[in-house]
Write an enzyme that holds these catalytic residues in place. Sequence first.
Site, PDB file in Angstrom:
ATOM      1  N   PRO A   9       0.797  -1.225   0.000  1.00 30.91           N
ATOM      2  CA  PRO A   9       0.000   0.000   0.000  1.00 30.91           C
ATOM      3  C   PRO A   9       0.829   1.274   0.000  1.00 30.91           C
ATOM      4  O   PRO A   9       1.867   1.362   0.659  1.00 30.91           O
ATOM      5  CB  PRO A   9      -0.828  -0.105   1.290  1.00 30.91           C
ATOM      6  CG  PRO A   9      -0.095  -1.074   2.149  1.00 30.91           C
ATOM      7  CD  PRO A   9       0.583  -2.015   1.211  1.00 30.91           C
ATOM      8  N   ASN A  10       0.356   2.208  -0.774  1.00 28.31           N
ATOM      9  CA  ASN A  10       0.878   3.568  -0.885  1.00 28.31           C
ATOM     10  C   ASN A  10       2.223   3.673  -1.608  1.00 28.31           C
ATOM     11  O   ASN A  10       2.704   4.783  -1.830  1.00 28.31           O
ATOM     12  CB  ASN A  10       0.959   4.249   0.487  1.00 28.31           C
ATOM     13  CG  ASN A  10      -0.393   4.318   1.139  1.00 28.31           C
ATOM     14  OD1 ASN A  10      -1.348   4.760   0.530  1.00 28.31           O
ATOM     15  ND2 ASN A  10      -0.494   3.855   2.372  1.00 28.31           N
ATOM     16  N   ARG A  17       4.738  11.139  -2.270  1.00 28.53           N
ATOM     17  CA  ARG A  17       4.420  10.895  -0.857  1.00 28.53           C
ATOM     18  C   ARG A  17       5.644  11.134   0.014  1.00 28.53           C
ATOM     19  O   ARG A  17       6.682  10.496  -0.167  1.00 28.53           O
ATOM     20  CB  ARG A  17       3.973   9.440  -0.696  1.00 28.53           C
ATOM     21  CG  ARG A  17       3.821   8.989   0.732  1.00 28.53           C
ATOM     22  CD  ARG A  17       3.637   7.483   0.806  1.00 28.53           C
ATOM     23  NE  ARG A  17       3.556   7.072   2.197  1.00 28.53           N
ATOM     24  CZ  ARG A  17       3.850   5.863   2.619  1.00 28.53           C
ATOM     25  NH1 ARG A  17       4.237   4.933   1.761  1.00 28.53           N
ATOM     26  NH2 ARG A  17       3.757   5.564   3.880  1.00 28.53           N
ATOM     27  N   TYR A  22      10.851   9.234   1.404  1.00 29.97           N
ATOM     28  CA  TYR A  22      10.891   8.292   0.282  1.00 29.97           C
ATOM     29  C   TYR A  22      11.557   8.847  -0.972  1.00 29.97           C
ATOM     30  O   TYR A  22      11.707   8.126  -1.948  1.00 29.97           O
ATOM     31  CB  TYR A  22       9.460   7.847  -0.047  1.00 29.97           C
ATOM     32  CG  TYR A  22       8.788   7.151   1.105  1.00 29.97           C
ATOM     33  CD1 TYR A  22       9.128   5.840   1.431  1.00 29.97           C
ATOM     34  CD2 TYR A  22       7.847   7.798   1.890  1.00 29.97           C
ATOM     35  CE1 TYR A  22       8.535   5.200   2.508  1.00 29.97           C
ATOM     36  CE2 TYR A  22       7.243   7.168   2.964  1.00 29.97           C
ATOM     37  CZ  TYR A  22       7.595   5.868   3.270  1.00 29.97           C
ATOM     38  OH  TYR A  22       7.009   5.237   4.335  1.00 29.97           O
ATOM     39  N   ASN A  71       8.170  -5.430  -0.708  1.00 26.80           N
ATOM     40  CA  ASN A  71       8.002  -4.271   0.163  1.00 26.80           C
ATOM     41  C   ASN A  71       6.513  -4.246   0.496  1.00 26.80           C
ATOM     42  O   ASN A  71       5.705  -3.746  -0.278  1.00 26.80           O
ATOM     43  CB  ASN A  71       8.448  -2.979  -0.513  1.00 26.80           C
ATOM     44  CG  ASN A  71       8.391  -1.792   0.426  1.00 26.80           C
ATOM     45  OD1 ASN A  71       7.723  -1.825   1.449  1.00 26.80           O
ATOM     46  ND2 ASN A  71       9.094  -0.732   0.062  1.00 26.80           N
ATOM     47  N   ALA A  74       3.008  -0.843   4.961  1.00 30.73           N
ATOM     48  CA  ALA A  74       2.460  -0.912   6.318  1.00 30.73           C
ATOM     49  C   ALA A  74       1.994  -2.312   6.696  1.00 30.73           C
ATOM     50  O   ALA A  74       1.968  -2.648   7.883  1.00 30.73           O
ATOM     51  CB  ALA A  74       1.303   0.079   6.460  1.00 30.73           C
ATOM     52  N   GLU A  95      12.436  -9.291   2.412  1.00 29.26           N
ATOM     53  CA  GLU A  95      11.687  -8.143   2.926  1.00 29.26           C
ATOM     54  C   GLU A  95      12.502  -6.895   2.629  1.00 29.26           C
ATOM     55  O   GLU A  95      13.683  -6.818   2.973  1.00 29.26           O
ATOM     56  CB  GLU A  95      11.454  -8.270   4.429  1.00 29.26           C
ATOM     57  CG  GLU A  95      10.735  -7.087   5.029  1.00 29.26           C
ATOM     58  CD  GLU A  95      10.597  -7.146   6.542  1.00 29.26           C
ATOM     59  OE1 GLU A  95      10.473  -6.061   7.143  1.00 29.26           O
ATOM     60  OE2 GLU A  95      10.629  -8.240   7.127  1.00 29.26           O
ATOM     61  N   HIS A  97      12.612  -2.456   2.322  1.00 28.00           N
ATOM     62  CA  HIS A  97      12.029  -1.156   2.657  1.00 28.00           C
ATOM     63  C   HIS A  97      12.922  -0.037   2.148  1.00 28.00           C
ATOM     64  O   HIS A  97      14.155  -0.149   2.211  1.00 28.00           O
ATOM     65  CB  HIS A  97      11.849  -1.001   4.170  1.00 28.00           C
ATOM     66  CG  HIS A  97      10.977  -2.052   4.754  1.00 28.00           C
ATOM     67  ND1 HIS A  97       9.611  -2.020   4.631  1.00 28.00           N
ATOM     68  CD2 HIS A  97      11.290  -3.190   5.424  1.00 28.00           C
ATOM     69  CE1 HIS A  97       9.111  -3.094   5.215  1.00 28.00           C
ATOM     70  NE2 HIS A  97      10.100  -3.820   5.703  1.00 28.00           N
ATOM     71  N   ARG A 104      12.451   5.091  12.528  1.00 29.73           N
ATOM     72  CA  ARG A 104      11.152   5.780  12.430  1.00 29.73           C
ATOM     73  C   ARG A 104      10.279   5.460  13.636  1.00 29.73           C
ATOM     74  O   ARG A 104      10.779   5.016  14.663  1.00 29.73           O
ATOM     75  CB  ARG A 104      10.496   5.377  11.107  1.00 29.73           C
ATOM     76  CG  ARG A 104      11.338   5.862   9.906  1.00 29.73           C
ATOM     77  CD  ARG A 104      10.674   5.634   8.602  1.00 29.73           C
ATOM     78  NE  ARG A 104       9.414   6.377   8.527  1.00 29.73           N
ATOM     79  CZ  ARG A 104       8.510   6.157   7.595  1.00 29.73           C
ATOM     80  NH1 ARG A 104       8.708   5.239   6.664  1.00 29.73           N
ATOM     81  NH2 ARG A 104       7.388   6.844   7.568  1.00 29.73           N
TER      82      ARG A 104
END
Length: 141
Positions: A9-10, A17, A22, A71, A74, A95, A97, A104
């Site tokens: 998502p996103n 964004r 990012y 990725n 969330a 995984e 990111h 964060r």
Amino acid sequence: MKIAIINGPNLNLVGVREPGIYGSRSLAEYLNELVAQYPHVEFSLFQSNHEGAIIDELQRIGFDFDGIVLNAGAYTHYSIAIGDCIRAITTPVVETHISDVHARESFRHVSMIKDACATVIAGFGLDSYRRAVDWLIENAK
């Protein structure tokens, strides 16, 4: 070699964004350039904002591909279902990111998929994807 890059998502909004986190470059543009850097690899690119669609894609390719760069966005932090799916397939999953999730918010420090994945690569900006592809080329089947 067949490698899938799956984004959650996103991530379709990377480039617009939160550019301070990012970056201002679109993920789609970066991934197209990444694919061109590996002419010997057959890539599949997938993005969805829907958890079930990500699971469907993992199941679709999870027995035939040599590696998956995931990725999960969330969903990383709370999707037991995606973690269970990764455990059920035979293709190794990295995984991945863009940001350093451990630098964060505290909820981002928890990964519900980490233990099901072969390794984790995070915090290198968009270059995290290239590093994940390189890891798969060096370590997958």
